[in-house]
Scaffold this active site. Structure first.
Site, mmCIF file in Angstrom:
data_model
loop_
_atom_site.group_PDB
_atom_site.id
_atom_site.type_symbol
_atom_site.label_atom_id
_atom_site.label_comp_id
_atom_site.label_asym_id
_atom_site.label_seq_id
_atom_site.Cartn_x
_atom_site.Cartn_y
_atom_site.Cartn_z
ATOM 1 N N GLU A 107 -47.778 25.013 21.909
ATOM 2 C CA GLU A 107 -47.380 26.251 21.224
ATOM 3 C C GLU A 107 -46.440 27.091 22.089
ATOM 4 O O GLU A 107 -45.663 27.892 21.576
ATOM 5 C CB GLU A 107 -48.614 27.096 20.884
ATOM 6 C CG GLU A 107 -49.373 26.665 19.654
ATOM 7 C CD GLU A 107 -48.657 26.998 18.337
ATOM 8 O OE1 GLU A 107 -48.689 26.144 17.431
ATOM 9 O OE2 GLU A 107 -48.066 28.083 18.233
ATOM 10 N N THR A 133 -50.467 24.584 26.387
ATOM 11 C CA THR A 133 -50.346 24.161 24.992
ATOM 12 C C THR A 133 -48.890 24.024 24.553
ATOM 13 O O THR A 133 -48.022 24.778 25.020
ATOM 14 C CB THR A 133 -51.041 25.181 24.066
ATOM 15 O OG1 THR A 133 -50.592 24.981 22.727
ATOM 16 C CG2 THR A 133 -50.706 26.619 24.443
ATOM 17 N N TYR A 150 -51.140 33.992 20.825
ATOM 18 C CA TYR A 150 -51.799 32.875 21.503
ATOM 19 C C TYR A 150 -50.843 32.219 22.502
ATOM 20 O O TYR A 150 -51.182 32.012 23.675
ATOM 21 C CB TYR A 150 -52.266 31.850 20.468
ATOM 22 C CG TYR A 150 -52.735 30.549 21.062
ATOM 23 C CD1 TYR A 150 -53.926 30.469 21.766
ATOM 24 C CD2 TYR A 150 -51.976 29.383 20.927
ATOM 25 C CE1 TYR A 150 -54.355 29.272 22.327
ATOM 26 C CE2 TYR A 150 -52.391 28.186 21.474
ATOM 27 C CZ TYR A 150 -53.579 28.129 22.177
ATOM 28 O OH TYR A 150 -53.991 26.943 22.736
ATOM 29 N N LYS A 192 -51.079 32.087 26.621
ATOM 30 C CA LYS A 192 -51.158 30.805 27.338
ATOM 31 C C LYS A 192 -49.985 30.653 28.306
ATOM 32 O O LYS A 192 -50.125 30.044 29.365
ATOM 33 C CB LYS A 192 -51.181 29.651 26.333
ATOM 34 C CG LYS A 192 -52.543 29.429 25.687
ATOM 35 C CD LYS A 192 -53.514 28.796 26.675
ATOM 36 C CE LYS A 192 -54.813 28.393 26.030
ATOM 37 N NZ LYS A 192 -55.687 27.657 26.952
HETATM 38 P P1 GDP Z 1 -52.015 24.743 15.763
HETATM 39 O O1 GDP Z 1 -50.825 23.831 15.671
HETATM 40 O O2 GDP Z 1 -52.548 24.870 17.140
HETATM 41 O O3 GDP Z 1 -51.799 26.067 15.135
HETATM 42 O O4 GDP Z 1 -53.207 23.968 14.976
HETATM 43 P P2 GDP Z 1 -53.784 24.170 13.487
HETATM 44 O O5 GDP Z 1 -54.589 22.954 13.198
HETATM 45 O O6 GDP Z 1 -54.472 25.492 13.362
HETATM 46 O O7 GDP Z 1 -52.488 24.215 12.557
HETATM 47 C C1 GDP Z 1 -51.593 23.133 12.481
HETATM 48 C C2 GDP Z 1 -50.531 23.435 11.444
HETATM 49 O O8 GDP Z 1 -51.133 23.401 10.143
HETATM 50 C C3 GDP Z 1 -49.894 24.824 11.579
HETATM 51 O O9 GDP Z 1 -48.517 24.700 11.404
HETATM 52 C C4 GDP Z 1 -50.501 25.608 10.422
HETATM 53 O O10 GDP Z 1 -49.659 26.637 9.908
HETATM 54 C C5 GDP Z 1 -50.659 24.504 9.395
HETATM 55 N N1 GDP Z 1 -51.652 24.835 8.359
HETATM 56 C C6 GDP Z 1 -51.450 24.781 7.013
HETATM 57 N N2 GDP Z 1 -52.536 25.186 6.354
HETATM 58 C C7 GDP Z 1 -53.466 25.509 7.295
HETATM 59 C C8 GDP Z 1 -54.811 25.985 7.220
HETATM 60 O O11 GDP Z 1 -55.363 26.213 6.156
HETATM 61 N N3 GDP Z 1 -55.457 26.178 8.411
HETATM 62 C C9 GDP Z 1 -54.861 25.938 9.623
HETATM 63 N N4 GDP Z 1 -55.552 26.136 10.752
HETATM 64 N N5 GDP Z 1 -53.589 25.508 9.715
HETATM 65 C C10 GDP Z 1 -52.904 25.285 8.568
#
Ligand code: GDP
Length: 280
Positions: free
Chosen positions: A77, A75, A98, A102
C-alpha cells in the site's frame, strides 16, 4: 516452548518490560491496525498504532539490547499511486492513512538501522491471504460469502470496487521469508510478491469456478451484479468504496529471489483452493 504474553503496541512501558523479561533475539512487528478502509475512519488510532508503535519497539531495542534483530511488516500500500511493477526502487506514493502510517514505520526502521546500527529489516509484502484471513478483507469476504450462499446461509455479498488489481499471495509463503530476512549477514529491505495481478472480479470468477457455482454478470458500473441460479448474489454497495484507492499493485520480487532464493509455493489457484478447503 510457546508462551503468550499480553501487551499493547501503544503502551511503551509494557513493550519495554516485555522485552526485558523475554530477552528475545528476534522481534517481528506484525502489530497494526491493518485495514485500509478502517484507517480512513480511525486515522489517528492507525497512526498511533502503526507508526508510533514501531518507534516504541525500536527505542526499546536500542536501549535494552541493540543486538536484537527486528522485522518490520511493511506493505505494498505504501506504493499507492506509483504504477506497477513495484520493486524496492519504486518511489512511495501513499494515499491512505494506513499507508502513511506504515511508511513512517518503514523510514523509522531505516533510520534506527543507519543511526544506531540495529539489525532492522523492512519486508514490503504485497497482499497475503490464508484460510484465517479476517472476514473484512476482500478475499475472505468473497470465499466465506460464496460458501454461505451455496449452503443457503446467506443471500448476497455486497462489495465495493471490483476493478482494483492486486498481487495476492499465500501468507504461509510470506511468513517463511520474514524469518529468512533476519538470518542474513546484513539487514536489508525486500519486496515480497508473486508478480501476478488479478482484479477483485477475477478473484470472484476463479472462486465461483472452483466452487462449481456458475455465475453471470449483468449491468454496468454501480449496477453491476453477479447472478447464480437466476438470483443476484453479488451487488455493489458504495459504502465499500474508499475515499482514495490504490488501483494497481503487482510486485517485482527479483531481489529476494536472488538474495534469499525465495519463490512462492502457492499461486492464485492453490491459494483459493486452500481457502475453500479449510473454510468449507
Ligand atoms: P487491501 O488491498 O490491503 O486494501 O486489502 P482488501 O482485501 O481490504 O482490499 C483489496 C481490494 O478489494 C481493494 O482494492 C478494495 O477496494 C477492494 N474491495 C472491493 N470490495 C471490497 C469489500 O467489500 N471489502 C474490502 N475489504 N475490499 C473490497
Amino acid at each position: 516452548k510457546f508462551f503468550l504474553y499480553y501487551g499493547d503496541i501503544t503502551d511503551g512501558l509494557t513493550i519495554t518490560q516485555l522485552i526485558r523479561k523475554i530477552k528475545p533475539t528476534e522481534i517481528y512487528n506484525l502489530a497494526a491496525q491493518s485495514h485500509v478502509a478502517v484507517s480512513f475512519e480511525l486515522p489517528e488510532y492507525t497512526m498511533v498504532t502503526n507508526a508510533l508503535g514501531t518507534l516504541k519497539i525500536l527505542e526499546a531495542i536500542k536501549n535494552i539490547n541493540p543486538k536484537i534483530k527486528f522485522y518490520q511488516a511493511g506493505t505494498s500500500e505504501m506504493f499507492g499511486l506509483s504504477p506497477p511493477p513495484q520493486s524496492e526502487n519504486t518511489p512511495f506514493s501513499p494515499i491512505s492513512p494506513y499507508a502513511v502510517s506504515k511508511l513512517s514505520a518503514h523510514w523509522m526502521t531505516i533510520t534506527y538501522r543507519e543511526a544506531y546500527g540495529l539489525y532492522a529489516c523492512n519486508g514490503i509484502l504485497f497482499n497475503h491471504e490464508s484460510p484465517i484471513r479476517g472476514e473484512t478483507f476482500v478475499t475472505q469476504k468473497i470465499i466465506k460469502g460464496l460458501i454461505n450462499i451455496k449452503k443457503n446461509k446467506q443471500k448476497k455479498i455486497f462489495l465495493g470496487n471490483l476493478y482494483a488489481k492486486r498481487d495476492w499471495g499465500h501468507a504461509k509463503d510470506y511468513v517463511q521469508v520474514m524469518w529468512k530476512m533476519l538470518q542474513q549477514n546484513k539487514p536489508k529491505d525486500y519486496v515480497v510478491a508473486t508478480g501476478t495481478q488479478y482484479t477483485v472480479k477475477d478473484f470472484i470468477n476463479l472462486a465461483t469456478k472452483k466452487l462449481n457455482m456458475p455465475i453471470i454478470w449483468k449491468g454496468k458500473k454501480l449496477k453491476e451484479k453477479a447472478y447464480y441460479n437466476n438470483k443476484p448474489i453479488i451487488e455493489i454497495d458504495s459504502r465499500y468504496f474508499r475515499p482514495s484507492e490504490v488501483d494497481s499493485l503487482k510486485g517485482n520480487s527479483k531481489k529476494i529471489k536472488k538474495d534469499l532464493n525465495w519463490k512462492p509455493k502457492y499461486n492464485i489457484h492453490t491459494l483459493i483452493e486452500d481457502m475453500i478447503k479449510k473454510i468449507k
